[in-house]
Design an enzyme around this catalytic site. Structure first.
Site, mmCIF file in Angstrom:
data_model
loop_
_atom_site.group_PDB
_atom_site.id
_atom_site.type_symbol
_atom_site.label_atom_id
_atom_site.label_comp_id
_atom_site.label_asym_id
_atom_site.label_seq_id
_atom_site.Cartn_x
_atom_site.Cartn_y
_atom_site.Cartn_z
ATOM 1 N NE ARG A 15 -35.235 -16.591 -18.650
ATOM 2 C CZ ARG A 15 -34.196 -16.840 -17.861
ATOM 3 N NH1 ARG A 15 -33.836 -18.072 -17.617
ATOM 4 N NH2 ARG A 15 -33.509 -15.839 -17.313
ATOM 5 C CE LYS A 22 -36.678 -12.001 -13.466
ATOM 6 N NZ LYS A 22 -35.773 -13.087 -13.899
ATOM 7 C CB THR A 82 -25.628 -10.456 -14.491
ATOM 8 O OG1 THR A 82 -24.835 -11.466 -15.140
ATOM 9 C CG2 THR A 82 -27.067 -10.922 -14.438
ATOM 10 C CE LYS A 326 -66.546 0.733 0.505
ATOM 11 N NZ LYS A 326 -66.872 1.826 -0.408
ATOM 12 C CB SER A 379 -85.402 -9.918 6.744
ATOM 13 O OG SER A 379 -84.955 -10.754 7.768
ATOM 14 N NE ARG A 414 -93.349 -4.560 6.673
ATOM 15 C CZ ARG A 414 -93.459 -5.218 7.798
ATOM 16 N NH1 ARG A 414 -94.647 -5.524 8.281
ATOM 17 N NH2 ARG A 414 -92.394 -5.550 8.463
HETATM 18 C C1 UD1 Z 1 -28.462 -15.809 -13.603
HETATM 19 C C2 UD1 Z 1 -27.007 -16.280 -13.732
HETATM 20 C C3 UD1 Z 1 -27.015 -17.812 -13.651
HETATM 21 C C4 UD1 Z 1 -27.642 -18.261 -12.355
HETATM 22 C C5 UD1 Z 1 -29.030 -17.651 -12.154
HETATM 23 C C6 UD1 Z 1 -29.491 -17.890 -10.723
HETATM 24 C C7 UD1 Z 1 -25.795 -14.718 -15.147
HETATM 25 C C8 UD1 Z 1 -25.234 -14.441 -16.482
HETATM 26 N N1 UD1 Z 1 -26.469 -15.836 -14.967
HETATM 27 O O1 UD1 Z 1 -29.166 -16.356 -14.698
HETATM 28 O O2 UD1 Z 1 -25.695 -18.297 -13.737
HETATM 29 O O3 UD1 Z 1 -27.724 -19.668 -12.339
HETATM 30 O O4 UD1 Z 1 -29.002 -16.226 -12.350
HETATM 31 O O5 UD1 Z 1 -30.815 -17.494 -10.547
HETATM 32 O O6 UD1 Z 1 -25.591 -13.913 -14.252
HETATM 33 N N2 UD1 Z 1 -30.234 -8.405 -14.812
HETATM 34 C C9 UD1 Z 1 -29.747 -7.122 -14.913
HETATM 35 N N3 UD1 Z 1 -29.224 -6.707 -16.091
HETATM 36 C C10 UD1 Z 1 -29.155 -7.512 -17.171
HETATM 37 C C11 UD1 Z 1 -29.629 -8.832 -17.059
HETATM 38 C C12 UD1 Z 1 -30.164 -9.254 -15.856
HETATM 39 O O7 UD1 Z 1 -29.810 -6.361 -13.944
HETATM 40 O O8 UD1 Z 1 -28.667 -7.060 -18.213
HETATM 41 C C13 UD1 Z 1 -30.850 -8.819 -13.538
HETATM 42 C C14 UD1 Z 1 -32.253 -9.382 -13.704
HETATM 43 O O9 UD1 Z 1 -33.232 -8.359 -13.557
HETATM 44 C C15 UD1 Z 1 -32.339 -10.424 -12.588
HETATM 45 C C16 UD1 Z 1 -30.885 -10.838 -12.376
HETATM 46 O O10 UD1 Z 1 -30.074 -9.849 -12.983
HETATM 47 O O11 UD1 Z 1 -32.854 -9.908 -11.386
HETATM 48 C C17 UD1 Z 1 -30.574 -12.180 -13.012
HETATM 49 O O12 UD1 Z 1 -30.938 -12.107 -14.387
HETATM 50 P P1 UD1 Z 1 -31.705 -13.288 -15.092
HETATM 51 O O13 UD1 Z 1 -31.966 -12.890 -16.495
HETATM 52 O O14 UD1 Z 1 -32.819 -13.767 -14.273
HETATM 53 O O15 UD1 Z 1 -30.519 -14.365 -15.132
HETATM 54 P P2 UD1 Z 1 -30.659 -15.927 -15.109
HETATM 55 O O16 UD1 Z 1 -30.819 -16.409 -16.515
HETATM 56 O O17 UD1 Z 1 -31.633 -16.348 -14.103
HETATM 57 MG MG MG Z 2 -33.019 -15.364 -12.930
#
Ligand code: UD1
Ligand code: MG
Length: 432
Positions: A15, A22, A82, A326, A379, A414
């Site tokens: 996103r 990110k 996650t 600089k 100058s 000059r």
């Molecule tokens: C996640 C939560 C959501 C919560 C939100 C809060 C889950 C499934 N969802 O959603 O409930 O409201 O955070 O901000 O946990 N990441 C990994 N591996 C992956 C996917 C993501 O390490 O396979 C990491 C990402 O880099 C990020 C974090 O986990 O730092 C959260 O992932 P993100 O995709 O931002 O989840 P959200 O959709 O924000």
């Molecule tokens: Mg997130």
């Protein structure tokens, strides 16, 4: 230090719509993930950073700034999500605090309540101004969190819920390791959601504790719009703290200050000033629309509309409008207008006339200009570096200095001025 910490940073950050990972997008001059690592290090010496997408680049950047972290690569092909990110990790402690790489505003002190909990499952929620994108917390009649439903899995009723999962959890290590294995990926994204552990814990009649946290602190950064919101909040926090510590700011909402800048003594920042990188500003006045980059400004006034580029040290000096400096050290100097001073050292009592330029670059290499004490620079002077001007020298206006100048001399190159009277009329008669 009896908890382990995991920082999740293995996602694709789709996103964000960017080629830069990110978690490396900067907020207040510092990559997003650095903010949370710095805070995590205040709480634990067993910190795991989970990476996958662009892991080499992210790891390299992190290691330039931090040491003692454990890195792991998520098995993303087989276990995306996650929940997949935490599989296979070994922790030193009985409790694991899970943080995300995309929550840059959380401070160690904001996590203290989690650390006091004995429960096996502690999660965090807030009432979101706009819940879209967050996992919704489905509450039972006693306001306990029954389960989390991710945005893409919500039905119309669940979409209306504005209590959302903030994404910070504290788990018992044993609970985590036993239950990660039973997560399923039968959801809209075919991912293993860490959030499903809440429902699993409830099914096992474990107490799931929900801590209410402030959205302003725990917001997740998923898009460039979120990035700008997080930047606004962090800048407001940085500036409020600095003003409380004694820095005067005119129209503070127009000022930008990097997280790593240090202020000492009494300082004034006028509107639209930008202070970037690691700077020290001490007893100085920075006037409107000036930019200071990774430099030290001590007992000096700078601007309006001046630019001080990295590695400059400006002491007891006045820098005026349209002056660019600089990698230079100026001590007790006046450079009031329209100059470029690069790779130079300029000493006490020296006056830099309007339009002075250090010609520091020969097209291949950079060279130094060294100017001593009490030099009067007329100058429109050019210093063709490398060049050294000793103390008490006068440089006549319009001089191109190509040789070193000895103490007490006048440098002037000059050509004599010719005046041809009546020339104007003759010239245009001929042309017509
Ligand atoms: C996640 C939560 C959501 C919560 C939100 C809060 C889950 C499934 N969802 O959603 O409930 O409201 O955070 O901000 O946990 N990441 C990994 N591996 C992956 C996917 C993501 O390490 O396979 C990491 C990402 O880099 C990020 C974090 O986990 O730092 C959260 O992932 P993100 O995709 O931002 O989840 P959200 O959709 O924000
Ligand atoms: Mg997130």
């Amino acid at each position: 230090m009896n908890i382990s910490i995991v920082i999740l940073a293995a996602g694709f950050g789709t996103r964000m719509k960017s080629n830069t990972p990110k978690v490396l997008h900067k907020i207040s001059g510092y990559p997003m993930v650095f903010h949370i690592i710095e805070e995590a290090q205040k709480l634990s010496d067993d910190i795991h950073v989970v990476l996958y997408h662009q892991h080499e680049l992210i790891r390299e950047k992190i290691e330039q700034n931090f040491s003692g972290l454990h890195f792991s690569i998520q098995d993303h092909e087989n276990y995306p999500g996650t929940g997949g990110a935490l599989r296979g990790l070994e922790f030193k402690n009985e409790k694991v605090l899970v943080l995300c790489g995309d929550m840059p505003l959380v401070k160690a002190e904001d996590l203290s309540e989690f650390l006091k909990c004995d429960e096996d499952v502690v999660m965090s929620v807030f009432k979101a101004q706009n819940p879209h994108g967050y996992g919704r917390a489905v509450l039972d009649e006693n306001l306990h969190v029954k389960k989390i439903v991710e945005q893409k899995d919500t039905n119309d009723e669940e979409k209306k819920i504005d209590t959302v999962n903030a994404g910070v959890y504290l788990f018992g290590t044993k609970f985590l390791q036993e239950n990660l294995k039973i997560l399923k990926n039968d959801n809209a994204q075919n991912e293993y959601y860490l959030t499903d552990l809440i429902e699993i814990a409830n099914e096992k009649n474990l107490h799931v504790k929900a801590i209410y946290v402030p959205e302003e602190t725990f917001m997740g950064v998923n898009s460039k719009l979120n990035l700008s919101t997080a930047e606004e909040i962090m800048q407001r926090n940085i500036k409020q703290k600095l003003m409380a510590d004694g820095v005067i700011m005119r129209l503070p909402e127009s000022i930008y200050i990097d997280k790593k800048t240090v202020f000492k003594g009494e300082c004034v920042l006028e509107n639209a000033v930008s202070i970037e990188g690691e700077c020290l500003i001490e007893n100085s006045h920075i006037k409107t629309s000036s930019v200071i980059e990774s430099s030290e400004i001590i007992n000096s006034s700078v601007g309006p509309l001046a630019r001080i580029r990295p590695q400059s040290v400006i002491k007891n000096t006045h820098i005026g409008n349209f002056v660019e400096v600089k990698k230079s050290t100026l001590n007790g100097v006046k450079a009031g207008h329209l100059s470029y001073l690069g790779d130079s050292e300029i000493d006490e009592g020296t006056n830099v006339g309007c339009g002075t330029i250090t010609c520091n670059y020969d097209g291949v290499k950079k060279h130094k200009t060294i100017i001593g004490k009490n030099v009067f620079i007329g100058s429109d002077t050019q210093f063709v570096a490398p060049v050294k001007i000793e103390d008490e020298v006068i440089i006549a206006a319009g001089t191109c200095v190509t040789k070193d100048v000895k103490k007490g001399s006048l440098a002037i190159n000059r050509s004599p001025l010719k005046i041809l009277e009546g020339f104007y009329k003759k010239h245009f008669m001929k042309a017509r």
